[in-house]
Write an enzyme that holds these catalytic residues in place. Structure first.
Site, PDB file in Angstrom:
ATOM      1  N   ARG A 279      -2.385   7.504  -6.052  1.00 25.26           N
ATOM      2  CA  ARG A 279      -2.825   7.326  -4.650  1.00 25.26           C
ATOM      3  C   ARG A 279      -4.345   7.324  -4.557  1.00 25.26           C
ATOM      4  O   ARG A 279      -5.032   7.906  -5.383  1.00 25.26           O
ATOM      5  CB  ARG A 279      -2.290   8.460  -3.775  1.00 25.26           C
ATOM      6  CG  ARG A 279      -0.792   8.395  -3.556  1.00 25.26           C
ATOM      7  CD  ARG A 279      -0.336   9.554  -2.677  1.00 25.26           C
ATOM      8  NE  ARG A 279      -0.977   9.490  -1.367  1.00 25.26           N
ATOM      9  CZ  ARG A 279      -1.278  10.548  -0.610  1.00 25.26           C
ATOM     10  NH1 ARG A 279      -1.023  11.753  -1.031  1.00 25.26           N
ATOM     11  NH2 ARG A 279      -1.843  10.404   0.567  1.00 25.26           N
TER      12      ARG A 279
ATOM     13  N   GLU B 220      -0.790  -8.216   5.318  1.00 31.63           N
ATOM     14  CA  GLU B 220      -0.485  -8.250   6.757  1.00 31.63           C
ATOM     15  C   GLU B 220      -1.733  -8.119   7.626  1.00 31.63           C
ATOM     16  O   GLU B 220      -1.664  -8.311   8.838  1.00 31.63           O
ATOM     17  CB  GLU B 220       0.547  -7.170   7.115  1.00 31.63           C
ATOM     18  CG  GLU B 220       0.041  -5.733   7.176  1.00 31.63           C
ATOM     19  CD  GLU B 220      -0.091  -5.030   5.819  1.00 31.63           C
ATOM     20  OE1 GLU B 220      -0.012  -5.718   4.774  1.00 31.63           O
ATOM     21  OE2 GLU B 220      -0.277  -3.808   5.811  1.00 31.63           O
TER      22      GLU B 220
ATOM     23  N   CYS C 167       0.830  -1.218   0.000  1.00 29.23           N
ATOM     24  CA  CYS C 167       0.000   0.000   0.000  1.00 29.23           C
ATOM     25  C   CYS C 167       0.861   1.264   0.000  1.00 29.23           C
ATOM     26  O   CYS C 167       1.427   1.620  -1.024  1.00 29.23           O
ATOM     27  CB  CYS C 167      -0.988  -0.020   1.158  1.00 29.23           C
ATOM     28  SG  CYS C 167      -2.286   1.213   0.975  1.00 29.23           S
TER      29      CYS C 167
ATOM     30  N   HIS D  89      -3.147  -5.225   1.507  1.00 32.04           N
ATOM     31  CA  HIS D  89      -2.508  -5.477   2.806  1.00 32.04           C
ATOM     32  C   HIS D  89      -2.563  -6.950   3.190  1.00 32.04           C
ATOM     33  O   HIS D  89      -3.451  -7.350   3.937  1.00 32.04           O
ATOM     34  CB  HIS D  89      -3.232  -4.682   3.898  1.00 32.04           C
ATOM     35  CG  HIS D  89      -3.118  -3.208   3.747  1.00 32.04           C
ATOM     36  ND1 HIS D  89      -1.984  -2.513   4.083  1.00 32.04           N
ATOM     37  CD2 HIS D  89      -3.987  -2.284   3.298  1.00 32.04           C
ATOM     38  CE1 HIS D  89      -2.160  -1.225   3.852  1.00 32.04           C
ATOM     39  NE2 HIS D  89      -3.373  -1.054   3.364  1.00 32.04           N
TER      40      HIS D  89
END
Lengths: 186, 295
Positions: A99, A165, A79, A163
């Site tokens: 972005r 994670e 990201c 993501h």
């Protein structure tokens, strides 16, 4: 066992540390430039790219990060990390990034995606996520979502808009740990 | 490829991306830009900062949508905004405007003296204030994706935020050390959902990000809250009520990142000018204590 650092200026640091450890490598939080010497791979985590970039400049991380990458040590950005690896910032991957390309937080979503080099579908959480709008010829596109590029690799550099994670899906981290181990043995 | 919006992971994940960062209160586009430039991870769009809400008295409501819109258009970082406790429509209006996070906040005058919002029904995530683990757990049970200490907003006095963070951390440690057969009674005693306490026992921390808020006025205050276990900080009146907001904002951001680097914090704190004046908590009448709002 190789040691992988997570750039710990701001963002989801602990989450990446947990994923690295589960993927069979040591992990440390990198807050100082000198710590780059202790690691054989680096993750630039999700966070706010403007805030992280400011702290990179403030603490003179910019050139050391580029030097770290030039020494062929692998870097993985998620990201905000992807944004920072692009043409406008560290220029580790030859890519143009937009972005907040999906819109605001209410448009944030999760989905399962095919990623080149990973057998199972990957759980992908997109939060105010960026998109890769253009890539150079040496960049390998690893994943698309609705015909848009969301994961790329160029040599030892890996980046994704989403993501991993935030999930329990270790596939992207395993891929990165493998890249680090291969780079160490060369 | 089915996509899902507004899931717990997407809502809580947004707050996880803010960790180690500073969220700043702003009342116009110009302040929002200063905050973004200084390295804020998000801004809170308000009509008045808490210390001015205190001074103005009367009923404090959601900000004029014009202000929120102006802030949304001015910056690329996430924008938060406050809705009154239990005010379903204010919250829906903010969601419709594309605000990235809603603070169901005791800083505004509560709209409902019994019930908080059912935050699970919204696609937009919520942050809520809490003084202890029971309060935090009830808010998470209602669907809050992020918790912050209440502290005592608009006072520039850190003592209440410290009290709330210490209490919450101590209670989390207690839960982690309890045997499972003690959890139900603890849930009853502190008014917390049982399953949530089981989850906290297993994880050793809240299942969502926990920031500090309410009284942070200096870089050292921000670093103190990080040392006490905060995942990041909200700074309300502290920045734009100081003499040099830009310098102040940068210093607080850096102190939050390097919260144990005392030499650095000393450097950052030099020549910042006067911090906001601040209020001694004991001088506040019970009715003026915003932290008592919320059930």
């Amino acid at each position: 066992m190789s040691t992988i650092g997570v750039l710990a200026l701001q963002g989801a640091v602990d989450e990446h540390i947990r994923m690295i450890e589960k993927s069979g490598a040591n992990a440390i939080a990198v807050k100082r430039v000198s710590q780059l010497e202790e690691i054989s791979g680096l993750i630039i985590p999700g966070g706010e790219s403007t805030a992280v970039r400011r702290l990179i400049d403030k603490y003179h991380f910019f050139e050391p990060l580029q030097a770290f990458a030039q020494s062929e040590k692998p870097v993985f950005g998620t990201c905000a990390g992807l944004i920072l690896m692009g043409r406008d910032h560290l220029r580790l991957i030859d890519m143009e990034v937009e972005r907040n390309a999906f819109g605001r937080q209410r448009e944030s979503f999760e989905v399962k995606l095919r990623v080149k080099g990973v057998t199972e579908e990957v759980e992908a959480v997109f939060i105010r996520a960026p998109l890769v709008r253009a890539v150079g010829t040496s960049v390998d596109v690893l994943s698309n979502y609705n015909d848009e590029t969301v994961a790329v690799r160029e040599g030892n550099f890996l980046a994704c808009s989403f993501h991993p994670e935030l999930t329990d899906d270790l596939s992207m981290h395993r891929l990165f740990v493998e890249m680090v181990e291969n780079a160490c043995t060369v | 490829m089915d996509k899902f919006v507004g899931t717990d992971r997407v809502k809580q994940g947004m707050a996880q991306m803010q960790k180690g960062g500073v969220i700043m209160d702003v009342v116009n586009a110009e302040q929002a830009k200063i905050a973004e430039e200084a390295g804020a991870v998000a801004v809170m769009a308000l009509e008045r900062v808490p210390s001015d809400i205190r001074a103005a008295g009367g009923v404090a409501r959601m900000a004029d949508p014009r202000i929120t819109e102006e802030v949304v258009n001015a910056v690329s970082i996430p924008v938060m905004a406050k809705a009154r406790i239990g005010h379903i429509v204010e919250a829906r209006v903010l969601e419709a405007m594309g605000v990235d996070y809603i603070d169901e906040s005791e800083v505004l005058t509560p709209a409902d003296e019994v019930f908080h919002l059912n935050k699970r029904e919204f696609t937009v995530p919520f942050v809520c204030g809490a003084r202890d683990l029971g309060e935090a757990s009830r808010r998470i049970g209602e669907g809050a994706s992020m918790i912050r200490t209440k502290g005592e907003p608009g006072t520039g006095n850190i003592v209440e935020a410290v009290r709330h963070m210490r209490k919450m951390q101590a209670q989390i440690k207690q839960i982690a050390n309890m045997s499972t057969d003690e959890i139900m009674t603890e849930a009853k005693n502190i008014g917390a959902p049982y399953e949530l306490l089981l989850d906290i026992k297993e994880k050793g921390h809240l299942p969502v990000v926990n920031f500090a808020a309410g009284g942070i006025a200096t870089p050292s205050d921000a670093a103190l809250m990080m040392q006490l276990g905060a995942d990041g900080v909200f700074v309300g009146s502290g920045i734009f009520k100081s003499d040099h907001p830009e310098k102040f904002a940068r210093a607080i951001v850096e102190a939050t990142t390097h919260f144990t680097d005392y030499k650095l914090i000393a450097e950052l704190s030099k020549d910042l000018g006067t911090a906001m004046k601040g209020l001694e908590i004991s001088t506040l009448a019970p009715a003026d204590r915003m932290q008592e709002r919320g059930w």
